[in-house]
Design an enzyme around this catalytic site. Structure first.
Site, PDB file in Angstrom:
ATOM      1  N   GLU A 251       0.829  -1.207   0.000  1.00  0.00           N
ATOM      2  CA  GLU A 251       0.000   0.000   0.000  1.00  0.00           C
ATOM      3  C   GLU A 251       0.868   1.264   0.000  1.00  0.00           C
ATOM      4  O   GLU A 251       0.618   2.194  -0.756  1.00  0.00           O
ATOM      5  CB  GLU A 251      -0.936  -0.035   1.215  1.00  0.00           C
ATOM      6  CG  GLU A 251      -2.056   0.982   1.119  1.00  0.00           C
ATOM      7  CD  GLU A 251      -3.070   0.834   2.246  1.00  0.00           C
ATOM      8  OE1 GLU A 251      -3.510  -0.301   2.505  1.00  0.00           O
ATOM      9  OE2 GLU A 251      -3.400   1.852   2.870  1.00  0.00           O
ATOM     10  N   ARG A 277      -2.283  32.625 -19.859  1.00  0.00           N
ATOM     11  CA  ARG A 277      -2.737  33.733 -19.011  1.00  0.00           C
ATOM     12  C   ARG A 277      -1.769  34.916 -19.149  1.00  0.00           C
ATOM     13  O   ARG A 277      -0.584  34.804 -18.804  1.00  0.00           O
ATOM     14  CB  ARG A 277      -2.799  33.262 -17.556  1.00  0.00           C
ATOM     15  CG  ARG A 277      -3.017  34.334 -16.524  1.00  0.00           C
ATOM     16  CD  ARG A 277      -4.432  34.860 -16.547  1.00  0.00           C
ATOM     17  NE  ARG A 277      -4.667  35.727 -15.392  1.00  0.00           N
ATOM     18  CZ  ARG A 277      -5.481  36.773 -15.412  1.00  0.00           C
ATOM     19  NH1 ARG A 277      -6.157  37.088 -16.518  1.00  0.00           N
ATOM     20  NH2 ARG A 277      -5.658  37.492 -14.328  1.00  0.00           N
ATOM     21  N   GLN A 288       9.364  34.767 -12.794  1.00  0.00           N
ATOM     22  CA  GLN A 288      10.064  33.660 -12.138  1.00  0.00           C
ATOM     23  C   GLN A 288       9.265  33.074 -10.973  1.00  0.00           C
ATOM     24  O   GLN A 288       9.396  31.894 -10.652  1.00  0.00           O
ATOM     25  CB  GLN A 288      11.439  34.119 -11.652  1.00  0.00           C
ATOM     26  CG  GLN A 288      12.415  34.323 -12.803  1.00  0.00           C
ATOM     27  CD  GLN A 288      13.804  34.672 -12.332  1.00  0.00           C
ATOM     28  OE1 GLN A 288      13.977  35.185 -11.222  1.00  0.00           O
ATOM     29  NE2 GLN A 288      14.792  34.414 -13.156  1.00  0.00           N
TER      30      GLN A 288
END
Lengths: 389, 85
Positions: A251, A277, A288
């Site tokens: 798991e 955008r 940056q």
């Protein structure tokens, strides 16, 4: 002779594995439809589950004679990662991996022939959903402090107690339940049982609301003197601790496999958004503060992938991988949260609004630093394996 | 490797790597009842047996009957070696 045949490390996927990755990604994209609604309403999609079964994903690792696809471990990992790459429903991603690694795998590796034939085909076909029942209200990180008891009676065991925070518990037809058969022996007195939900006295409690992963139901299981036949004990009496440890290794190693795919897709979406955008006359990616976040997300994805595939490679070679599995769980759990938070920062206000489906990843990943052993527990284990006494 | 060698290597590993402080254990000492070994120690011990002693141990064999003391471990591991060779 290729790298794989020599037993050397080779993390490149074969043509077949790439094809399976793409097929699962396509299915993941299809099953992403309605993910926002399922998140809002907290619903588990039985329809999606059956689609997963039809595609072979629920049985990817299971041999064909038990109803599975019979793929090797690395191929199965590629399929699961591919599905997560396409699927934005992180609850579904968790549910597939939860059932596969915490129930199907132990059933396959420890179960009797009769147990495998009785349960694995139904699980692969999606007709049964299985849950892993270890955690109790007073145990948690102290996993072996169980109060659930299995008293030996004629023909089997009488099971009594309560489990909580059980993934898929509210919808399961089968549960792998850990209980004490010899309380005086502490963790050495634990045994594992396969319990069917239609057994008399088996109570599946309602879904508990939670922060994320809302399409993967979580709830309590209660056992009121449930009679479990001896033929449904998994492994020897008293081997529960070792079976749990082995299960947890699988798991920890692979519970985030589909989330890894989602991490890759999240990064691509963020790069795309940073290019599209425009703010102040230039794409935000030119700043940056945004590009560095993207770089960090890339490093997180690649290091996560290396750890997970290396662990898969070790396990496929039959080598011990406790340290690697633990590091994979710790690193991915934390990386998923950090990258999901970065994704929100990159998207700004849109990232914060539910309708843009960016914030859901953060809500869905927070649980990953808690379930399957918290990040702190992973660090404890790593330190011990390093030789810290 | 005979049973005596196995028990000596197990004793050294447990004393040097798993226990805190200068503790000397006896072959028949119950390491589990005395809580000298916890669940993580057992994982380490099983790895040691598989890696160093080259004995593959099925999960379902990791029980108190086989791992409570060095003596019991020695007996179990010797029988595993004999059964698999």
């Amino acid at each position: 002779m290729g790298n794989a045949e020599r037993g050397a490390v080779d993390f490149s996927l074969t043509a077949e594995q790439k094809e399976l990755y793409q097929q699962q990604a396509e299915l993941g994209r299809k099953l992403s439809q309605g993910a926002a609604d399922r998140d809002r309403d907290g619903t588990f999609s039985s329809e999606a589950w059956l689609s997963l079964a039809s595609s072979g994903l629920l049985g990817c690792l299971i041999p064909k004679e038990y109803g599975g696809q019979g793929h090797d471990l690395v191929t199965s990992i590629a399929m699961l990662e591919g599905f997560g790459y396409g699927c934005t429903d992180n609850g579904l991603n968790l549910a597939v991996n939860g059932q596969l690694w915490s129930v199907q795998e132990p059933l396959l590796s420890i179960g009797t022939e009769d147990q495998k034939r009785r349960y694995l085909p139904g699980l692969c076909r999606g007709e049964m959903v299985a849950a892993h029942g270890m955690t109790e209200p007073d145990s948690g990180s102290n996993a072996f402090a169980l109060e659930t008891r299995a008293e030996k009676v004629e023909g089997g065991y009488k099971l009594s107690g309560r489990k909580w925070l059980i993934g898929l518990g509210p919808v399961c037809q089968l549960a792998l339940v850990f209980a004490s058969t010899a309380p005086a022996r502490g963790s050495w007195g634990l045994s594992a049982f396969l319990v069917e939900s239609d057994s008399e006295g088996f109570v599946r409690h309602p879904v508990r609301d939670k922060m994320g992963l809302r399409s993967s139901p979580l709830g309590d299981l209660e056992f009121k003197d449930v009679l479990v036949p001896e033929s449904n004990r998994l492994g020897q009496e008293g081997a529960g601790m070792a079976i749990f440890n082995a299960t947890m290794e699988w798991e920890r190693a692979f519970i985030f496999t589909s989330h890894l795919g989602r991490m890759r897709r999240q990064l691509e979406e963020c790069v795309d958004y940073a290019n599209r955008r425009v703010l102040g006359g230039q794409p935000i990616g030119r700043h940056q503060s945004v590009s560095h976040r993207l770089a960090e997300m890339k490093v997180r994805y690649e290091t996560s992938r290396l750890l997970l595939y290396r662990t898969a490679w070790l396990k496929s070679q039959g080598r011990p991988a406790t340290m690697e599995a633990t590091m994979t769980k710790l690193h991915l759990g934390e990386a998923l949260v950090a990258s999901s938070l970065d994704a929100i920062r990159i998207h700004g206000g849109r990232g914060y609004l539910t309708e843009f489906e960016v914030e859901r990843d953060l809500r869905d990943t927070v649980g990953g630093v808690i379930y399957s052993g918290t990040s702190d527990i992973q660090k404890n284990l790593i330190a011990r394996l390093l030789g810290v006494k | 490797m005979n049973r005596q060698e196995i028990e000596e290597r197990l004793t050294r590993y447990i004393q040097d790597e798993l226990l805190v402080g200068n503790i000397t254990i006896e072959p028949d000492e119950d390491l589990l009842e005395s809580a000298l070994l916890d669940s993580i120690s057992i994982i380490q011990l099983v790895h040691f047996c598989e890696q160093e002693l080259k004995v593959k141990i099925p999960h379902e064999d990791v029980t108190i009957e086989n791992f409570a003391s060095v003596e019991l471990m020695g007996s179990y591991l010797t029988s595993r070696i004999q059964a698999t060779h």
